[in-house]
Design an enzyme around this catalytic site. Structure first.
Site, PDB file in Angstrom:
ATOM      1  N   THR A   3       0.144   4.793   0.874  1.00 38.54           N
ATOM      2  CA  THR A   3      -0.048   5.535   2.003  1.00 38.54           C
ATOM      3  C   THR A   3       0.233   4.675   3.381  1.00 38.54           C
ATOM      4  OG1 THR A   3      -1.822   6.864   0.695  1.00 38.54           O
ATOM      5  CG2 THR A   3      -1.213   7.085   3.459  1.00 38.54           C
ATOM      6  N   ASP A  10      -1.581  -0.630   6.411  1.00 40.56           N
ATOM      7  CA  ASP A  10      -1.580  -0.150   7.434  1.00 40.56           C
ATOM      8  C   ASP A  10      -3.348   0.415   7.788  1.00 40.56           C
ATOM      9  OD1 ASP A  10      -1.533   2.161   6.124  1.00 40.56           O
ATOM     10  OD2 ASP A  10      -1.617   3.659   7.750  1.00 40.56           O
ATOM     11  N   ASP A  68       1.006  -1.078  -0.247  1.00 41.27           N
ATOM     12  CA  ASP A  68       0.072  -0.156  -0.144  1.00 41.27           C
ATOM     13  C   ASP A  68       0.983   0.983   0.153  1.00 41.27           C
ATOM     14  OD1 ASP A  68      -2.460   1.715   0.525  1.00 41.27           O
ATOM     15  OD2 ASP A  68      -2.011   1.872   1.974  1.00 41.27           O
TER      16      ASP A  68
END
Length: 792
Positions: A305, A536, A303
């Protein structure tokens, strides 16, 4: 999306009410971390099948009065003690890290909300909820503002469930959108969380290719032990005509080395030491095999971000698109969001002065719709979200937003809507008011980490919910191949086969929905890839759950930490190469150790077969029976410097060899030929030295010494093959092993103590000659094996 709220905010329990519930035992008394207790660990390491076999053989030897021949009984103590110490160390490391990484609910007591540990929650506590929060106990919703809960971890259904006031919520689910609060109705063992924690955070050694391979090998060995053991028992007790004491000693000496007593132990130690080493890097390994699993990964889906970029953002610029100043609207949106995400939090820092407008409707942000909003009556209806979702493609503002996003910035659109944000057809028609430009810093360690994976031939796929052009800019700045040609996931097919082809062909994907992330992982797995997923956010949970290895950031949502096998508590993407390194160390070193232990098992079984067949032949064809050449003390010292000490050191040594499948085949291809050579040459050496049933005690000792010398010479050469490629400490290890045996065979005290007599030059020379022939055969077999493995 509709909004439902309780008329009055519940203040929660008072301190007196909390104390009463604690006193009555109405608290969430579940362990912080599931797993074996110290008592369970001791029991599991002491009462093993191998210890039981060795224990019975030890009792038999002691019954003969030869205590010295029972030295192998120390293996029971050593195996148990080392296993207990290492697993307790690993357990304490995991428990300590799990406390840092656990979900900490926000509990409201006396009107004040504060984070507490899950086990401090009591019955009737009021627990606040926001996006990404894990529901830790069962309860009923008291307050709800667009509250949507994902129950896929419980039901398998991926669609979020809307939770109005009064609706029940189950522990183990998590919030994907909105906010609210609920009252705890079931705590402790009554709550679903108790069962979930037992499955999600278990210290386990299962579901591992390495351990499955070892189990397969051990099953095969078990089948060999029965006929080999029966033959040697028959030979020693009946055919050879020995008295019961030497017959029992010979039988035990034959059976003890057949048991690969240290193989499972060394595997457990290697895993446990890996856990402790990674724990020092603030890496929580929730399941031990994930160390091995990440070493086998060939695709990492990252991912953007929070993984490639830092979590924090700041408002770099607000580009007004109308006459009105957007500051008041932005301040109101940020202030009225009870659980702001990173983007809204950055806006709140930039515009802290709330205008004091009354909020009449709310639409929380979700990863599916890509926008959030608030309605303020006469002050208008406002939405904040992705420009390419809210605007018509090709419009002037959409093109402007894409141009800004192409530089790697995150761009949000502030727009006025023609209808309340909770209307079924919201956002309706929007009028652009401003572009909010946010900056994200690329992690300083991201480039080096990606370069490491590229050097290891591990493919990187950047999968993000952000604008594809923005994601491509970040990926391109990190030098990811294909990063400058991002793919908009809204154009991807739904069918697995075409999706797999598209994901394999591309490297950077933007506007990926949570369900698409999961589908992309599944598509890659359908092509035979071993996939790791890092993330996250709550939008990463489904993909983390389905990936072969899920890696969550410690600062991420509680839901991502709950489903991931590995949690990077320090949020450092650069820790992943260390996890890969530990996995490679475990896999490579256990393969080396397995070669040593299984070679011993093979030659022990073969020697028992040969001796036993001589006994059977003596009854059927009049052959002269041959007693077993070794005493139990002989097989004990034979393993000291060829297996025991070297195996322990090799299991903990650095090892960067790339993980490969086919563990069982590779081990057997080396161990079986080597074991056959050692067994055959040892038997030949013994037949040369054996002086017949009427031999004196000295002649019997010399014959056994000759056979042992041949065995040790070839076994040390096998150790050298396993230890390759050589570095200084491996050379020192082999030289030390040779010197250890020189001392045992030449010092008068050790000669007498271990019943060794190499004083007959002819027999010792013959033994050395058999050993040299064995060395040549083992080396040739090793080279043929390695050539076969290289060619497939």
């Amino acid at each position: 999306m509709s909004i439902s709220v309780q008329a009055s905010r519940s203040p929660g329990l008072t301190a007196v009410e909390v104390a009463e519930r604690v006193r009555d035992g109405r608290c969430n008394d579940v362990p912080d971390r599931a797993g074996r207790s110290v008592t369970d660990i001791v029991r599991a390491n002491v009462f093993t099948r191998i210890n039981a076999i060795l224990g019975v053989l030890f009792v038999l030897v002691v019954s003969t009065g030869s205590i010295i021949d029972g030295m192998f009984g120390l293996l029971i103590v050593a195996n148990s003690a080392i296993g207990i110490v290492q697993e307790v160390r690993a357990k304490r490391t995991l428990d300590r890290l799990a406390i840092v990484g656990q979900a900490r609910p926000m509990v409201r007591r006396g009107g004040v909300a504060a984070e507490i540990a899950p086990h401090d929650v009591v019955l009737d506590d009021v627990i606040e909820l926001g996006p990404g929060d894990q529901i830790v106990v069962d309860g009923d919703v008291l307050e709800a503002t667009g509250l949507d809960v994902d129950e896929s971890l419980l039901t398998g259904e991926a669609d979020a469930v809307h939770k109005p006031v009064g609706a029940p919520v189950l522990s183990g689910s998590y919030v994907v959108a909105g906010s609210g609060a609920y009252r705890a109705t079931k705590v402790g063992q009554d709550a679903y969380a108790a069962k979930l924690a037992a499955e999600a955070a278990k210290f386990t050694l299962v579901h591992s290719e390495l351990r499955s391979g070892i189990d397969t090998i051990l099953k095969f060995i078990t089948w060999l032990l029965f006929p080999a053991g029966a033959l040697i028992i028959y030979n020693q007790l009946f055919a050879s005509g020995q008295s019961w004491r030497p017959a029992v000693n010979g039988m035990v000496a034959a059976l003890v080395p057949m048991v690969p007593e240290g193989l499972v132990l060394m595997t457990s130690i290697a895993f446990a030491v890996g856990v402790v080493r990674l724990g020092k890097r603030q890496c929580l390994v929730q399941e031990l095999p994930s160390i091995e699993g990440l070493a086998r990964v060939d695709v990492v889906c990252a991912d953007k971000t929070g993984t490639l970029t830092e979590n924090g953002m700041r408002v770099a610029e607000v580009e007004s698109l109308g006459a009105a100043d957007p500051s008041a609207v932005l301040a109101a949106l940020a202030a009225d969001d009870p659980r702001p995400n990173a983007s809204v939090a950055a806006i709140g820092e930039a515009y802290p002065s709330k205008p004091g407008w009354a909020c009449t409707a709310t639409a929380p942000f979700t990863s599916v719709k890509k926008w959030s909003g608030q309605s303020y009556g006469e002050h208008g209806n406002w939405v904040l979200g992705a420009p390419d979702v809210l605007l018509e493609p090709g419009s002037e503002t959409a093109v402007r937003a894409e141009q800004r996003g192409a530089t790697g910035l995150r761009v949000l659109l502030l727009a006025a809507s023609d209808r309340p944000v909770d209307a079924p057809d919201a956002p309706g028609r929007v009028s652009p008011a401003a572009l909010v430009i946010l900056e994200q810093r690329v992690r300083a360690d991201a480039r080096a980490t990606l370069d490491y994976f590229a050097g290891q031939h591990v493919a990187i796929k950047v999968i993000s919910g952000d604008n594809a052009v923005s994601v491509g800019a970040v990926a391109g700045s990190l030098g990811i191949p294909g990063g400058d040609t991002p793919v908009d996931a809204r154009t991807l097919p739904d069918a697995i086969e075409p999706l797999a082809a598209a994901v394999e062909a591309g490297t950077t994907f933007g506007r990926v929905r949570p369900d698409q992330k999961r589908a992309m992982v599944t598509a890659l797995q359908s092509r035979g890839h071993t996939v790791a997923m890092t993330g996250d956010g709550v939008n990463d949970v489904l993909a983390l759950k389905d990936a072969d290895i899920g890696v969550a950031m410690g600062s991420g949502s509680a839901a991502t930490r709950a489903v991931a096998q590995i949690v990077l508590l320090d949020n450092k993407f650069a820790t992943l190469p260390h996890v890969v390194g530990e996995g490679r160390r475990v896999i490579g070193n256990i393969e080396r150790v397995a070669n040593l232990f299984l070679t011993k098992t093979v030659y022990s079984v073969l020697l028992a077969f040969l001796i036993g067949l001589c006994g059977v032949g003596s009854q059927l064809f009049g052959f002269e029976p041959v007693p077993y050449p070794f005493l139990p003390r002989h097989v004990t010292i034979a393993a000291w410097f060829t297996i025991g000490i070297p195996a322990f050191l090799l299991s903990l040594a650095p090892n960067n060899e790339r993980a490969r499948s086919g563990f069982v085949r590779r081990v057997m291809l080396l161990a079986v030929p080597s074991g056959l050579v050692i067994g055959t040459m040892t038997f030949t050496s013994y037949l040369i030295a054996y002086a017949g049933p009427d031999a004196t005690e000295t002649e019997r000792i010399q014959a056994g010494t000759s056979a042992l010398l041949t065995l040790i010479i070839i076994a040390i050469w096998v150790l050298g093959i396993v230890a390759r490629p050589f570095v200084w400490w491996k050379v020192a290890l082999i030289v030390g092993s040779v010197l250890g045996y020189v001392i045992l065979f030449t010092v008068p005290f050790t000669q007498h103590f271990f019943a060794l007599d190499p004083s007959n030059p002819a027999l010792t020379g013959a033994a050395a000659g058999c050993g040299l022939v064995g060395i040549v055969l083992v080396e040739v077999g090793s080279r043929i094996t390695r050539a076969r493995l290289r060619t497939g």
